[in-house]
Design an enzyme around this catalytic site. Sequence first.
Site, PDB file in Angstrom:
ATOM      1  N   ASP A 146      47.582  23.901  44.040  1.00  0.00           N
ATOM      2  CA  ASP A 146      48.855  23.519  44.635  1.00  0.00           C
ATOM      3  C   ASP A 146      49.963  23.738  43.607  1.00  0.00           C
ATOM      4  O   ASP A 146      49.738  23.648  42.396  1.00  0.00           O
ATOM      5  CB  ASP A 146      48.803  22.049  45.053  1.00  0.00           C
ATOM      6  CG  ASP A 146      49.943  21.682  45.986  1.00  0.00           C
ATOM      7  OD1 ASP A 146      50.595  22.598  46.527  1.00  0.00           O
ATOM      8  OD2 ASP A 146      50.177  20.473  46.189  1.00  0.00           O
ATOM      9  N   GLY A 197      45.753  32.843  27.116  1.00  0.00           N
ATOM     10  CA  GLY A 197      45.311  33.806  28.117  1.00  0.00           C
ATOM     11  C   GLY A 197      46.144  35.072  28.054  1.00  0.00           C
ATOM     12  O   GLY A 197      47.108  35.189  27.286  1.00  0.00           O
TER      13      GLY A 197
END
Length: 578
Positions: A374, A320
């Site tokens: 989370d 990415g």
Amino acid sequence: MPQHWPAEAIARLILDGFDDYREHFRRITDGARARFEQAQWVEAQRAAAERIALYEEKVAETRGRLRDRFAEEVLFDVQHWPLVKSAYIGLIDVRFDDELAETWYNSIFCSLFSHDLISDGCMFIHTTRPSLRAQERVAQTRSYLPRQDLAGTLERILQDYGFSVPYEDLPRDLERLEAQLRASLPDWVCKDPELCIELFSSVLYRNKGAYLVGRIFTRDEQWPLVIPLLHREGQGIQADAVITDEAEVSIIFSFTRSYFMVDVAVPAEFIGFLKRILPGKHIAELYTSIGFYKHGKSEFYRALINHLANTDDRFIMAPGVRGMVMSVFTLPGFNTVFKIIKDRFSPSKNVDRNTVIEKYRLVKSVDRVGRMADTQEFADFRFPKAKFDPDCLAELLEVAPSTVEIENGDTVLIRHCWTERRMTPLNIYLENASESQVREALYDYGLAIKQLAAANIFPGDMLLKNFGVTRHGRVVFYDYDEISFLTEVNFRKIPPPRYPEDEMSGEPWYSIGPNDVFPEEFPPFLFADLHQRRLFSQLHGDLFDADYWKGVQEKIRAGKVIDVFPYRRQEEPLALPA
């Protein structure tokens, strides 16, 4: 060893602190039923945040009591802590929550000593002790045998799990649940005389919902079973759906959601029960999902060191676009990314290191509505240098030398990092997606932004690269350095130009405050691809209008907790602001 060294007294005080924490944890958790029955939704959100903060508060209190009672030369003599651990084992062996007690002990030790002193001799790094949990079973489930009477069985279930508030329309709900159950299972299953429904005896509560969780099984097959219950203020309780699809149940227990409130007598037993119906979930995630996030962190760490010890996997940079604030690396065979803060940020970022840390910690205490991953925060990770791809290690040492360093030539020290579940970055996903997948992903991307807004969260940097796609195809936000509460943002429309020359100027002709956001500027900022820009405008064009955002703010300021459901509802769309 001197006879006066009080190992047992220290162990007892640590356990007393754990008992105090557990009692307060139970008290908050036990209030979930009343909050659900009384539709106290704002109080439910406050209780969730209070319970998360409770752990560190009680650790600090216990550390303070230890320091008050024992002299420093006694308390901080690490050579004698194996005796404390041994005494502590004797105290917790009779408990049904001893795995949580081990994690608590580790937290107290780490609060007193440097992470350099972490060892199996002083702490519970690995745990292989025999436990009463494996020998004595505590009944935590209820079983029902339909014997081809599904309607009657569903009615018994809803009566057994009754509330002080009556069901709004029980016959209607039973008819819907039976139809959904028959539609979701093979025809022969409902006719099987040995068909059994097993439900956990306690109700799970989260946000505005209550959940009955269990399984439906025959001699040879089983399916997870979740029945969500809603409280319609002024109308009563509604049994909203019956869910037997493992992927949907997995989403309900997702790492992107707030933690459940549930009364659990034997945590390991309940986790084992969940693991049977959700075999794809790691036990670390399951512990975390019911509020034991510190023990989830312990289980994650054990899984990580076990993976490193038994595979040839090496850390690499995560695929990415490189982040402007965080550097992200991963283990290809371990479904997690590790995020560290760079020493220097891109000039376009107006945040500092402490602000980034505060933003990441904020995420744990707010309602993530299934749209924020989370995180777990770690300090002083140590890994063998051989476990790093050379290019990865070189980049980490270059961008974050204050956080990453080499010790003794063969060990990599990561002073501070966060871990998150690994996802496919949305921009990369779209590059390889079919036309229908692009449409679905962009729809869910807009829905994610709206649901975060409903939870009073403004992502700040909403670029595609800051969102990921989960294995279930859900779009999730994971870059938190610019998040803020939605109610802190000033959404504005761009004022009309004063003169024709204004539109030709490279500078704005209007003042811009530090919290000002102009949604009209979103389209070119978010989408370089014109096709994607047009498609998103069709799906969620209201996000480009300041009035939309102001409308959500008004609802939040009025105290409205907006419905965001963790499952597909068949009767109505997600209740989001229009």
